[in-house]
Scaffold this active site. Sequence first.
Site, PDB file in Angstrom:
ATOM      1  N   CYS A 269      -9.590   2.314   1.364  1.00  3.14           N
ATOM      2  CA  CYS A 269     -10.313   2.675   0.082  1.00  3.14           C
ATOM      3  C   CYS A 269     -11.497   1.652  -0.225  1.00  3.14           C
ATOM      4  CB  CYS A 269      -9.358   2.887  -1.288  1.00  3.14           C
ATOM      5  SG  CYS A 269      -8.319   1.089  -1.313  1.00  3.14           S
TER       6      CYS A 269
ATOM      7  N   LYS B 154       9.091   4.990  -2.647  1.00  3.17           N
ATOM      8  CA  LYS B 154       8.926   6.190  -2.025  1.00  3.17           C
ATOM      9  C   LYS B 154       7.941   5.824  -0.840  1.00  3.17           C
ATOM     10  CE  LYS B 154       5.967   9.661  -2.348  1.00  3.17           C
ATOM     11  NZ  LYS B 154       5.586   9.813  -0.992  1.00  3.17           N
TER      12      LYS B 154
ATOM     13  N   ASN C   8      -2.012   4.595   4.791  1.00  4.25           N
ATOM     14  CA  ASN C   8      -3.219   3.834   5.787  1.00  4.25           C
ATOM     15  C   ASN C   8      -2.917   2.441   5.879  1.00  4.25           C
ATOM     16  OD1 ASN C   8      -3.666   3.075   2.910  1.00  4.25           O
ATOM     17  ND2 ASN C   8      -5.845   3.031   3.122  1.00  4.25           N
TER      18      ASN C   8
HETATM   19  C1  SIN Z   1      -6.354   0.356   0.607  1.00  3.05           C
HETATM   20  O1  SIN Z   1      -7.386   1.003   1.548  1.00  3.05           O
HETATM   21  O2  SIN Z   1      -5.965   1.108  -0.115  1.00  3.05           O
HETATM   22  C2  SIN Z   1      -6.248  -1.171   0.857  1.00  3.05           C
HETATM   23  C3  SIN Z   1      -7.511  -1.790   1.486  1.00  3.05           C
HETATM   24  C4  SIN Z   1      -7.218  -3.332   1.813  1.00  3.05           C
HETATM   25  O3  SIN Z   1      -6.239  -3.956   1.238  1.00  3.05           O
HETATM   26  O4  SIN Z   1      -8.332  -3.949   2.233  1.00  3.05           O
END
Ligand code: SIN
Length: 488
Positions: A295, A185, A162
Amino acid sequence: MARSDRSICDAGAMQTQMLIGGDWRGAASGELIDVLDPATGDVAAGVAAGTPADAVAACDAAAAAQPGWAATAPRVRSEILRDSHRILIEHTDELADLITLENGKPRADAVGEVAYAAEFFRWNAEEAVRIHGSISVAPSGANRIITRHPPVGVVAMITPWNFPAAMITRKLAPALAAGNTVAIKPPREAPLTSLRVAELLAEAGVPPGVVNLVPTANSGAWLDAVVDHRAVRMLSFTGSTEVGRVLLKRCADRVLKVVMELGGNAPFVVFADADLEAATSGAMVAKMRHSAETCTAANRFFVEAPVHDEFVERLATEMGAMKVGNGSDPDVTCGPMINGASVQNIDRLVRSAVDGGATAVTGGAAIDGPGFFYEPTVLGGVEPGAPITREEIFGPVAPISSFTDTDAMIAAANDTEMGLIGYVYTQDLAKGLAVSERIEAGMIGLNRGAVSDPAAPFGGMKQSGLGREGASEGIYEFCETQYIAAEW
Ligand code: SIN
């Protein structure tokens, strides 16, 4: 094999081989991993598929380079990291093209990601010369207690699709600053950016063998090879909680140190006294940055009853006005999802919410291909506890519930095994801080929709992870603590 020629041209230079001990190598078998352009579904590139033997060779190379890198003066490591920041920024356009090509995110988000990714090098260049130990007198007075923080050694890293640039640099910069070497990886879906970043780091002066990257289509075999390698002392992983649990169990076999950045299920709370314009634009950032594939994305909205209808209307207007399409179009504000399975999962959650009585105020459906698109969606009248509030959506859907009782709302917000982040909007700072302290999450955005910052500790409570990335804490995750009881 269909290829998206437009994207390949736009992306400029493209590294598709693996990096081991400073050498770029193709796959011995000639096997390639197809990288899709999610905006078209076409194959955009083929990347060398690493084998377990390649993963072992990467760990061997990291082990051979580690003593020399650890012995390199912190100031020298710091300056190499500072140059890495500069070179990444100088290649912003090219890296942003690669990010949009393989991840799909809108161009502006991709450009923002490069700045974010590079900043981890600048921050950790500053930290590299400030890894402090301590000395004190033992309470008995018999000796001194000296503590120091040597590097862990060889670190394995598994990074997600992402943020193809920033999630690798968030791990790599502190690991290198502390004197570690790494075997990485990169994400199967989006390896191109990581490979190019590694190439640019070599230009910045990172010595051969310090950074090794082996893409693979067989994550399980890669993991087994790396975890069982005698030199590997740590695994740093960003990805789902489900996969994190599996990795934790496997790492237990060799008692590896771990840092885990896992899933989220962020509550976004709007009190009746909030500035609704600010809350709406904060909600758009918290929900929609990077096409909602983060996330940290707001996953459940709790809006106090007196402003519920107005907030829903404002958010639906903003979501409905988003331009969905190929992220390389500069007008697009919501790109494709990473693949078809993701679109199906989002649709399953939306269907179950609507079947449970929620209303799609805007959006609510997948968009026919080519490519993997979902309409920006606002769901009103979502029952707290509905399946869509229990799973990480990872897509452009905002489920909204109304609340009247603050204690009950906080209990609902905390009714999840995840605890990565929460958001609170109110103009009453004392109330905002009090509620923030009661939300079980590692990070809170108080009247802010964006919290991620290389200078701040990123990480979760509960099953959202172990350890922190960024800030000063982030560098100590890549260090051991040694204590010397000394007499003289
Ligand atoms: C993530 O979605 O893993 C990170 C999000 C962020 O660093 O803002």
